[in-house]
Write a protein that holds these residues in place. Structure first.
Motif, PDB file in Angstrom:
ATOM      1  N   GLN A 639      84.964  55.983 -21.789  1.00 15.17           N
ATOM      2  CA  GLN A 639      84.546  55.458 -23.089  1.00 15.17           C
ATOM      3  C   GLN A 639      85.728  54.774 -23.789  1.00 15.17           C
ATOM      4  OE1 GLN A 639      81.394  55.341 -24.258  1.00 15.17           O
ATOM      5  NE2 GLN A 639      82.301  54.031 -25.853  1.00 15.17           N
ATOM      6  N   HIS A 640      86.904  55.386 -23.657  1.00 20.43           N
ATOM      7  CA  HIS A 640      88.112  54.795 -24.231  1.00 20.43           C
ATOM      8  C   HIS A 640      88.402  53.448 -23.594  1.00 20.43           C
ATOM      9  CE1 HIS A 640      91.966  54.565 -26.183  1.00 20.43           C
ATOM     10  NE2 HIS A 640      92.610  54.540 -25.012  1.00 20.43           N
ATOM     11  N   TRP A 641      88.278  53.379 -22.280  1.00 17.74           N
ATOM     12  CA  TRP A 641      88.508  52.110 -21.579  1.00 17.74           C
ATOM     13  C   TRP A 641      87.466  51.069 -22.020  1.00 17.74           C
ATOM     14  CZ3 TRP A 641      89.554  53.699 -15.781  1.00 17.74           C
ATOM     15  CH2 TRP A 641      90.794  54.344 -15.723  1.00 17.74           C
ATOM     16  N   LYS A 642      86.243  51.517 -22.123  1.00 13.76           N
ATOM     17  CA  LYS A 642      85.178  50.585 -22.506  1.00 13.76           C
ATOM     18  C   LYS A 642      85.452  50.006 -23.893  1.00 13.76           C
ATOM     19  CE  LYS A 642      80.158  50.188 -22.474  1.00 13.76           C
ATOM     20  NZ  LYS A 642      78.874  50.883 -22.220  1.00 13.76           N
ATOM     21  N   ASN A 643      85.944  50.858 -24.779  1.00 18.93           N
ATOM     22  CA  ASN A 643      86.276  50.375 -26.116  1.00 18.93           C
ATOM     23  C   ASN A 643      87.405  49.350 -26.059  1.00 18.93           C
ATOM     24  OD1 ASN A 643      84.340  52.092 -27.159  1.00 18.93           O
ATOM     25  ND2 ASN A 643      85.805  53.718 -27.630  1.00 18.93           N
ATOM     26  N   ILE A 644      88.401  49.632 -25.192  1.00 10.65           N
ATOM     27  CA  ILE A 644      89.542  48.710 -25.073  1.00 10.65           C
ATOM     28  C   ILE A 644      89.098  47.389 -24.467  1.00 10.65           C
ATOM     29  CG2 ILE A 644      91.743  48.346 -23.912  1.00 10.65           C
ATOM     30  CD1 ILE A 644      92.278  51.312 -24.301  1.00 10.65           C
ATOM     31  N   MET A 645      88.250  47.431 -23.446  1.00 10.52           N
ATOM     32  CA  MET A 645      87.746  46.199 -22.845  1.00 10.52           C
ATOM     33  C   MET A 645      86.991  45.372 -23.879  1.00 10.52           C
ATOM     34  SD  MET A 645      88.946  46.228 -19.889  1.00 10.52           S
ATOM     35  CE  MET A 645      88.121  44.742 -19.362  1.00 10.52           C
ATOM     36  N   THR A 646      86.305  46.064 -24.749  1.00 15.11           N
ATOM     37  CA  THR A 646      85.607  45.368 -25.836  1.00 15.11           C
ATOM     38  C   THR A 646      86.615  44.691 -26.759  1.00 15.11           C
ATOM     39  OG1 THR A 646      83.805  46.982 -25.752  1.00 15.11           O
ATOM     40  CG2 THR A 646      83.987  45.646 -27.743  1.00 15.11           C
ATOM     41  N   ASP A 647      87.753  45.388 -27.019  1.00 22.67           N
ATOM     42  CA  ASP A 647      88.794  44.807 -27.865  1.00 22.67           C
ATOM     43  C   ASP A 647      89.399  43.560 -27.233  1.00 22.67           C
ATOM     44  OD1 ASP A 647      88.375  46.832 -29.659  1.00 22.67           O
ATOM     45  OD2 ASP A 647      90.039  48.076 -28.932  1.00 22.67           O
ATOM     46  N   ILE A 648      89.598  43.587 -25.907  1.00 25.33           N
ATOM     47  CA  ILE A 648      90.238  42.462 -25.215  1.00 25.33           C
ATOM     48  C   ILE A 648      89.279  41.293 -25.080  1.00 25.33           C
ATOM     49  CG2 ILE A 648      91.245  41.747 -23.004  1.00 25.33           C
ATOM     50  CD1 ILE A 648      92.277  44.550 -22.647  1.00 25.33           C
ATOM     51  N   GLU A 649      88.016  41.593 -24.910  1.00 28.45           N
ATOM     52  CA  GLU A 649      87.034  40.589 -24.529  1.00 28.45           C
ATOM     53  C   GLU A 649      86.988  39.395 -25.493  1.00 28.45           C
ATOM     54  OE1 GLU A 649      82.502  40.557 -22.765  1.00 28.45           O
ATOM     55  OE2 GLU A 649      83.074  42.104 -24.204  1.00 28.45           O
ATOM     56  N   ILE A 650      87.001  39.628 -26.800  1.00 29.95           N
ATOM     57  CA  ILE A 650      86.852  38.535 -27.776  1.00 29.95           C
ATOM     58  C   ILE A 650      88.070  37.608 -27.771  1.00 29.95           C
ATOM     59  CG2 ILE A 650      86.640  38.000 -30.243  1.00 29.95           C
ATOM     60  CD1 ILE A 650      84.875  40.471 -30.487  1.00 29.95           C
ATOM     61  N   PRO A 651      89.319  38.162 -27.893  1.00 31.46           N
ATOM     62  CA  PRO A 651      90.460  37.226 -27.840  1.00 31.46           C
ATOM     63  C   PRO A 651      90.563  36.520 -26.492  1.00 31.46           C
ATOM     64  CG  PRO A 651      91.215  39.513 -27.910  1.00 31.46           C
ATOM     65  CD  PRO A 651      89.761  39.543 -28.239  1.00 31.46           C
ATOM     66  N   PHE A 652      90.198  37.208 -25.417  1.00 31.84           N
ATOM     67  CA  PHE A 652      90.244  36.549 -24.112  1.00 31.84           C
ATOM     68  C   PHE A 652      89.262  35.387 -24.076  1.00 31.84           C
ATOM     69  CE2 PHE A 652      88.054  36.271 -19.949  1.00 31.84           C
ATOM     70  CZ  PHE A 652      89.071  35.674 -19.227  1.00 31.84           C
ATOM     71  N   TYR A 653      88.055  35.601 -24.574  1.00 30.57           N
ATOM     72  CA  TYR A 653      87.042  34.543 -24.562  1.00 30.57           C
ATOM     73  C   TYR A 653      87.521  33.350 -25.383  1.00 30.57           C
ATOM     74  CZ  TYR A 653      82.525  32.221 -25.064  1.00 30.57           C
ATOM     75  OH  TYR A 653      81.519  31.309 -25.049  1.00 30.57           O
ATOM     76  N   VAL A 654      88.132  33.628 -26.544  1.00 25.48           N
ATOM     77  CA  VAL A 654      88.617  32.556 -27.422  1.00 25.48           C
ATOM     78  C   VAL A 654      89.764  31.799 -26.763  1.00 25.48           C
ATOM     79  CG1 VAL A 654      89.729  32.052 -29.634  1.00 25.48           C
ATOM     80  CG2 VAL A 654      87.871  33.721 -29.514  1.00 25.48           C
TER      81      VAL A 654
END
Length: 791
Positions: A639-654
């Motif tokens: 769950q912690h990893w999933k939260n972190i991947m969510t954090d990375i996902e938006i700046p990575f997409y941008v």
């Protein structure tokens, strides 16, 4: 609060292609390293990486760890120290680090391999000019703590440094390894280690459970075996009595014997039954032993032959040997005397007189022989002179005849005395006559010598020799050589013959009538074989009758023989000490010990079983509890990893959109993790499972990795190190991507010190222009010019 250290000074000496270089980057938010390839741009990045992470990630050890090298890859001159100093600054605080490889450091060929980073020493200095000494030396962990960063050596290349050649290395790894790399950033290392520890503990406990289960099964089987045994009442105790004493030490005859199973008990009882049978039927054993010995004698034809031929004459054999030796000497003397004329000077008359008891006048014989020897010497000398004269005359006659024949000479004068004989023939006749005269003188002396020898023989030797021959040929003074050899051969087996005779005597077997009793006579082979056959048949007539199963041919006899030898040392006195009653008492004692020990063992096994079962139950409960904890750990970490991947996902997409723009499968790229969160991939949309590695170009892959690295740095780079290093990204990116990257760095990473390299001057000027336009302090360093300064 993060201190955001930036790089202020860098000093490099004797590192790779750089002889000496010193750069000042004070207050520079953008540092551009430009110039042609091959002048040290990447070398500066390598130096910074080596100081901070303790290694250069793209340089690996050789596959064969046994390969030796003559020099260190990074040192330009092995006679000089390799030194790298870097100073970081935040407000008024500085951190100065040094990486050193002393020239005097002794290294083996193995230690000189590429990738052997342990040969470098790390120092924390006060200033760039501070002395380097042992008290300033620090470890990698201590260096990490200076910047408040854990595992610097692992995360440095992930989001602080985008390498020229390795910028797609992360993307090329399998999805599971990508997630493993990123997980180091997620602050779950301690939880992961705890989870691994719990899992290993659980595995260990499972092994213990299996081991206990196996022990429970084995113990249960032993209990069933004990329960199957017959039991005696513990009150029926049997008194211990030893059967054997002295040197006989049987294990089952000890008082403290341990009988661990029924098989051993049965084996001991079987031995006692055999012993009882032996004691009861000892008379049958004696009869079988007698028959066995008798058959051996009766079938030993050679021994029987020696007994028949030689037994009677064993006592006379020394006398026979002396007589045979005396006859040999007598024969030798007779042979010498028979050829007296030839051997008289060599005969030892004194020894002859003493050996044969002759009454010879030794003094007169020796005096006469001495004279004969002297005269024999004179005759020999005269014979020599005569032979020489005759030989000389013969040669002279031959030469004169040759001269007369070839030259028709009629010489009549003697060449020796000069006398004239009238003609050649008269001269030859006279010479021949003289030769015959001299020969006659020699023959005369020989005749006289022979006459005197004959006189010596007639007077002193002839009569004793006749008497000696007469005595020598008497039957009582003769011994047959064949008879002697037969007795001699039998004499060599005298001990065996004696044993045979003792056996016959002890058992009242009379065999004297079969012996040869005639002296100087023996049985030939045919007669001897007949006599042996008769004696053998006679012996076999004494065989004794035994009970069935107890004969010398039965296996029981062999067993009895072994018992008699091992337990009684073949002594009837020792055997008399053992009886059937004592053996039965021993059997009862063995049974009593066995069943009492079995009862005790059964109780012990029952106690063990209870203990094993209790421990197995406790372990099962602990394993169940651990599995629940491990499951909870996994859920929380994922769950912690999933939260972190969510954090990375938006700046990575941008960032990906800004740098890469569009591509053949659409406009967007997303980070997608598998359902069990054990790997990640980059996809064009959430529904797709195709990894970007399989359809993006090299430039697009480079932009993808740069985007992901910048996203990681944006989210997790809030530590005390505020730098971002990018090594020549233009090599795999077009102008549009590069312009987008420049804008991204200027806008989103203005709080970072950016160190970037490029081999294109246009790009260098563009970067400086964009940053300076918005109030940043850029600077550029042309590495070709810097190299000239360092020369």
């Amino acid at each position: 609060m993060n201190r955001n250290f930036s790089l202020k000074h860098i000093y490099i000496e004797n590192f790779k292609s750089i002889e000496r270089l010193e750069l000042d980057w004070t207050q520079n938010q953008l540092v551009v390293l430009d110039g042609p390839n091959g002048f040290g741009k990447t070398t500066i990045f390598d130096a910074i990486e080596l100081v901070l992470s303790g290694k250069i990630d793209r340089i690996k050890k050789p596959e064969d760890a046994r390969v030796s090298f003559n020099d260190v890859l990074f040192s330009n001159d092995s006679t000089r120290d390799l030194i790298i100093k870097i100073q970081f600054e935040y407000e008024s605080k500085t951190i100065t680090l040094a990486k050193v490889l002393p020239s005097l450091k002794r290294l083996t060929g193995i230690q000189k391999q590429p990738g052997r980073w342990e040969i470098f020493d790390t120092y924390h200095l006060e200033t760039m000019n501070s002395p380097i000494n042992e008290k300033n030396k620090i470890t990698q962990d201590q260096l990490n703590a200076l910047f408040n960063i854990d595992q610097f050596e692992r995360i440095y290349s992930l989001f602080y440094y985008i390498q020229q050649q390795e910028n797609t290395n992360f993307l090329k790894r399998p999805g599971k390894e990508r997630l493993t790399e990123i997980s180091r950033l997620f602050d779950t290392k301690e939880e992961e280690e705890e989870k691994d520890y719990l899992q290993n503990t659980c595995k260990f406990l499972e092994q213990e459970k299996r081991s206990l289960k196996k022990k429970i099964e084995e113990t249960g089987k032993r209990i069933e075996q004990y329960k199957d045994q017959e039991r005696l009442d513990a009150k029926e105790q049997v008194k211990y009595e030893r059967l054997f004493y002295d040197s006989i030490n049987k294990q089952w005859d000890r008082e403290d014997i341990r009988i661990l199973d029924k098989q051993l008990r049965d084996q001991i009882l079987e031995e006692l039954f055999v012993l009882e049978d032996f004691v009861i039927n000892f008379d049958e054993f004696e009869k079988a032993s007698f028959n066995k010995q008798l058959r051996q004698f009766a079938q030993g034809t050679e021994l029987l032959g020696h007994t028949i031929q030689g037994k009677v004459f064993f006592s006379r054999f020394p006398e026979m040997e002396k007589m045979r030796e005396r006859l040999r000497k007598v024969q030798s003397f007779i042979t010498q005397l028979q050829d007296f004329h030839k051997n008289f000077s060599r005969i030892d008359f004194k020894a002859l007189n003493e050996e044969l008891k002759l009454e010879l006048d030794i003094k007169a014989i020796n005096e006469k022989i001495e004279k004969l020897r002297s005269r024999n010497g004179d005759i020999s000398h005269l014979s020599k002179i005569v032979n020489e004269l005759n030989n000389t005359r013969s040669r002279l006659i031959t030469q004169m005849k040759s001269l007369h024949q070839h030259h028709h000479s009629n010489q009549s004068e003697c060449p020796l005395c000069g006398f004239d004989w009238g003609n050649f023939d008269s001269l030859m006749n006279e010479i021949q006559g003289k030769s015959e005269y001299f020969s006659s003188l020699h023959n005369e002396s020989a005749v006289i010598q022979n006459n005197e020898i004959e006189e010596l023989y007639e007077r002193h030797i002839k009569t004793p020799l006749s008497e000696l021959n007469l005595v020598f040929n008497l039957p009582e003074n003769q011994i047959s050589e064949a008879f002697y050899r037969v007795v001699e051969a039998a004499k060599h087996r005298e001990d065996d013959v004696a044993k045979f005779l003792i056996f016959c005597e002890q058992n009242n077997i009379g065999i004297n009538e079969y012996f040869n009793i005639e002296y100087n006579s023996y049985l030939d082979d045919e007669k001897l074989n007949i006599q042996i056959g008769k004696l053998s048949s006679f012996l076999l007539g004494y065989l004794k009758t035994t009970k069935e199963g107890y004969s010398e041919f039965d296996q029981k006899h062999q067993i009895f023989s072994r018992l008699y030898k091992e337990l009684f040392e073949e002594s009837t006195e020792r055997l008399a000490l053992i009886n059937q009653e004592k053996i039965n008492s021993k059997k009862l004692y063995i049974d009593w010990v066995f069943y009492n020990q079995m009862n005790s063992n059964l109780q012990n096994e029952l106690n063990k079983l209870t203990k094993y079962q209790e421990n197995h139950k406790k372990l099962s409960k602990k394993v169940e509890e651990l599995n629940q904890i491990i499951t909870q750990y996994g859920l929380v970490i994922k769950q912690h990893w999933k939260n972190i991947m969510t954090d990375i996902e938006i700046p990575f997409y941008v960032y990906r959109g800004k740098i890469m723009q569009n591509y053949q499968r659409g406009l967007g790229l997303f980070v997608k993790e598998t359902s069990d969160l054990d790997s990640i991939i980059f996809v064009s949309d959430i529904k797709s499972d195709h990894d970007a590695l399989n359809y993006l170009s090299s430039g697009q892959l480079s932009a993808l990795v740069i985007s992901f690295t910048l996203a990681l740095n944006k989210i997790y780079g809030h530590k005390d190190l505020g730098i971002l290093l990018i090594d020549d990204p233009v090599q795999s990116m077009d102008e549009i991507n590069m312009a987008s990257l420049t804008e991204l760095l200027r806008n989103d990473f203005s709080h970072k010190q950016i160190i970037i390299s490029t081999h294109e001057e246009d790009v260098s000027r563009y970067l400086q222009y964009k940053f300076s336009k918005y109030g940043f302090r850029p600077s550029s360093f042309n590495m070709r010019e810097q190299a000239k300064k360092g020369e």
